[in-house]
Write an enzyme that holds these catalytic residues in place. Sequence first.
Site, PDB file in Angstrom:
ATOM      1  N   TYR A 105       0.790  -1.311   0.082  1.00  0.00           N
ATOM      2  CA  TYR A 105      -0.147  -0.037  -0.024  1.00  0.00           C
ATOM      3  C   TYR A 105       0.752   1.116   0.023  1.00  0.00           C
ATOM      4  O   TYR A 105       0.806   2.041   0.969  1.00  0.00           O
ATOM      5  CB  TYR A 105      -0.978   0.008   1.170  1.00  0.00           C
ATOM      6  CG  TYR A 105      -1.619  -1.127   1.155  1.00  0.00           C
ATOM      7  CD1 TYR A 105      -2.815  -1.264   0.583  1.00  0.00           C
ATOM      8  CD2 TYR A 105      -1.328  -2.213   2.206  1.00  0.00           C
ATOM      9  CE1 TYR A 105      -3.812  -2.666   0.780  1.00  0.00           C
ATOM     10  CE2 TYR A 105      -2.124  -3.436   2.161  1.00  0.00           C
ATOM     11  CZ  TYR A 105      -3.142  -3.589   1.472  1.00  0.00           C
ATOM     12  OH  TYR A 105      -4.196  -4.755   1.388  1.00  0.00           O
ATOM     13  N   TYR A 146     -12.592  -7.450   6.402  1.00  0.00           N
ATOM     14  CA  TYR A 146     -11.607  -7.454   5.760  1.00  0.00           C
ATOM     15  C   TYR A 146     -11.166  -8.867   5.358  1.00  0.00           C
ATOM     16  O   TYR A 146     -11.379  -9.799   6.409  1.00  0.00           O
ATOM     17  CB  TYR A 146     -10.013  -6.807   6.295  1.00  0.00           C
ATOM     18  CG  TYR A 146      -9.112  -7.147   5.322  1.00  0.00           C
ATOM     19  CD1 TYR A 146      -8.672  -6.273   4.228  1.00  0.00           C
ATOM     20  CD2 TYR A 146      -8.005  -7.924   5.761  1.00  0.00           C
ATOM     21  CE1 TYR A 146      -7.612  -6.383   3.413  1.00  0.00           C
ATOM     22  CE2 TYR A 146      -6.995  -8.321   4.848  1.00  0.00           C
ATOM     23  CZ  TYR A 146      -6.912  -7.387   3.566  1.00  0.00           C
ATOM     24  OH  TYR A 146      -5.682  -7.620   2.598  1.00  0.00           O
ATOM     25  N   ASP A 151     -13.786 -16.465   8.540  1.00  0.00           N
ATOM     26  CA  ASP A 151     -12.467 -16.013   8.076  1.00  0.00           C
ATOM     27  C   ASP A 151     -11.692 -15.656   9.731  1.00  0.00           C
ATOM     28  O   ASP A 151     -12.065 -14.736  10.166  1.00  0.00           O
ATOM     29  CB  ASP A 151     -12.370 -14.688   7.311  1.00  0.00           C
ATOM     30  CG  ASP A 151     -11.126 -14.167   7.063  1.00  0.00           C
ATOM     31  OD1 ASP A 151     -10.063 -14.845   7.373  1.00  0.00           O
ATOM     32  OD2 ASP A 151     -10.906 -13.446   6.022  1.00  0.00           O
ATOM     33  N   LYS A 159      -2.078 -16.284   8.497  1.00  0.00           N
ATOM     34  CA  LYS A 159      -1.278 -15.518   9.590  1.00  0.00           C
ATOM     35  C   LYS A 159      -0.501 -16.116  10.614  1.00  0.00           C
ATOM     36  O   LYS A 159       0.516 -16.621  10.321  1.00  0.00           O
ATOM     37  CB  LYS A 159      -2.220 -14.323   9.990  1.00  0.00           C
ATOM     38  CG  LYS A 159      -2.510 -13.257   9.085  1.00  0.00           C
ATOM     39  CD  LYS A 159      -2.891 -11.852   9.883  1.00  0.00           C
ATOM     40  CE  LYS A 159      -3.032 -10.751   8.883  1.00  0.00           C
ATOM     41  NZ  LYS A 159      -4.085 -10.832   8.027  1.00  0.00           N
TER      42      LYS A 159
HETATM   43  C1  LIG Z   1      -4.879 -10.750   6.755  1.00  0.00           C
HETATM   44  C2  LIG Z   1      -6.140 -11.177   6.463  1.00  0.00           C
HETATM   45  C3  LIG Z   1      -6.431 -11.897   5.229  1.00  0.00           C
HETATM   46  C4  LIG Z   1      -5.383 -11.951   4.157  1.00  0.00           C
HETATM   47  O1  LIG Z   1      -4.446 -12.634   4.403  1.00  0.00           O
HETATM   48  P1  LIG Z   1      -3.242 -12.496   3.393  1.00  0.00           P
HETATM   49  O2  LIG Z   1      -2.249 -13.364   3.822  1.00  0.00           O
HETATM   50  O3  LIG Z   1      -2.523 -11.325   3.483  1.00  0.00           O
HETATM   51  O4  LIG Z   1      -3.429 -12.750   1.926  1.00  0.00           O
HETATM   52  C5  LIG Z   1      -7.742 -12.308   5.131  1.00  0.00           C
HETATM   53  N1  LIG Z   1      -8.840 -12.190   5.990  1.00  0.00           N
HETATM   54  C6  LIG Z   1      -8.422 -11.683   7.419  1.00  0.00           C
HETATM   55  C7  LIG Z   1      -9.201 -11.632   8.424  1.00  0.00           C
HETATM   56  C8  LIG Z   1      -6.984 -11.130   7.487  1.00  0.00           C
HETATM   57  O5  LIG Z   1      -6.704 -10.504   8.517  1.00  0.00           O
END
Ligand SMILES: *Cc1c(COP(=O)(O)O)cnc(C)c1O
Length: 427
Positions: free
Chosen positions: A15, A143, A248, A277
């Site tokens: 970014y 997100y 997610d 992550k």
């Molecule tokens: C960071 C994140 C993603 C994306 O993961 P990347 O490894 O950066 O592609 C998707 N969903 C959530 C909730 C996240 O915090």
Amino acid sequence: MTQFEFDRAHLWHPYTNVVQPGPVHHVTQAEGVWLTLADGTRVIDAMSSWWCTIHGHRHPAITAAMHAQLDRMPHVMFGGLTHDPAVQLGQQLLDITPDQLTRIFYCDSGSVAVEVAMKMAVQYQYATGHPGRSQFATIRSGYHGDTWKAMSVCDPNTGMHHLFAGALSMQHFVDRPPITLTENWVDDPALNGLAQLEQVLASNAASIAALILEPVVQGTGGMYFYHPEYLNTARRLCDDHGILLIYDEIATGFGRTGRMFATNFCDHAPDILCLGKALTGGHISFATTMASDRVAQGIGHGAPGVFMHGPTFMANPLACTAASASLSLLAEGTWQQDVARIEAQLEAELAPARTLPGVANVRVLGAIGVIEMYHDVSADTANRMAPELGVYLRPFGRKIYTMPPFVTSPDELTAITNAMLSLARVL
Ligand SMILES: *Cc1c(COP(=O)(O)O)cnc(C)c1O
């Protein structure tokens, strides 16, 4: 040209504008919570390197396991082949995730895990006789990643939908759940957000494949903590309308909230779960999408039967090994006391921010501490101040926040909260 000059001239950072790239620090080494900069200055990584390094950087148990795997087999394709690291990690994941989730798809990164989850949902609906169900419902200020399908369910304002409007799939958005985690639950659907969710799901059931959201904690979309009771009804509404539920947990998974998964705030399971992550303790990129047997069997018994996804580096043995070692550290259980200790200290030491001018809200959950300002804050200024503060923080929007490694000591955490208070005064 120095290495630093080469970076400035040629490397893209997340970014950033290449014309006005903003400050960067040159890191030469990382250990525990500490980053060493090229001039020898040490700063605490209060971001856990974007929320990944829960056991600290370069944890000896993880790097030792990775070294041993590197000597045996860093990579082999997963099409038609399997290996011990994939099987062992699978067993460990089944031990800690809800019982309903029995099928594991390994992939490269969080965004890919979300793409896989969304494709699974669409293919499940197709295979079970609902080819019209190809859209998604979600809550605002979420997100889910930067790839196209993931981006389509990110918050339509902060996710920059206007910029990509012509290229993004249309999805159904409802307001984020209005009742926060610490407020008393209100049963009235008009007040708790569930009337709106029910209306959107009921009137679009023929075209929605799944509801996707971050359970309890919304991360990048706003660092917002909402009441888990919302999710219990969301689960029931999805079942009533034949819509799958995707959680997610890429940000919330592996202890960050004080529970192993945010799903553990509820007594149900999603149909599909995304993890990423902290999966490898932040040592190498990796993610997974887990599904219930119902989803897997639905896809398998319909046409075309095969699930249409298979990344080149699927189930990479080195990444599986790192994840296994990280899960073994979590299995020792000390993370629970660590996160509880961090939560109590963040509560106590961030409380004074409540009386500072410009501060709108202070909130803490597990190893997440947020000072929310009334105005946008400058990540660049925070970055420039990192060496002097001794702490690396990367605020976004109106939030100055920390997600420290679970191994952060009380003194190190005090350095972090002091730095956050300093930033809240100057930013
Ligand atoms: C960071 C994140 C993603 C994306 O993961 P990347 O490894 O950066 O592609 C998707 N969903 C959530 C909730 C996240 O915090």
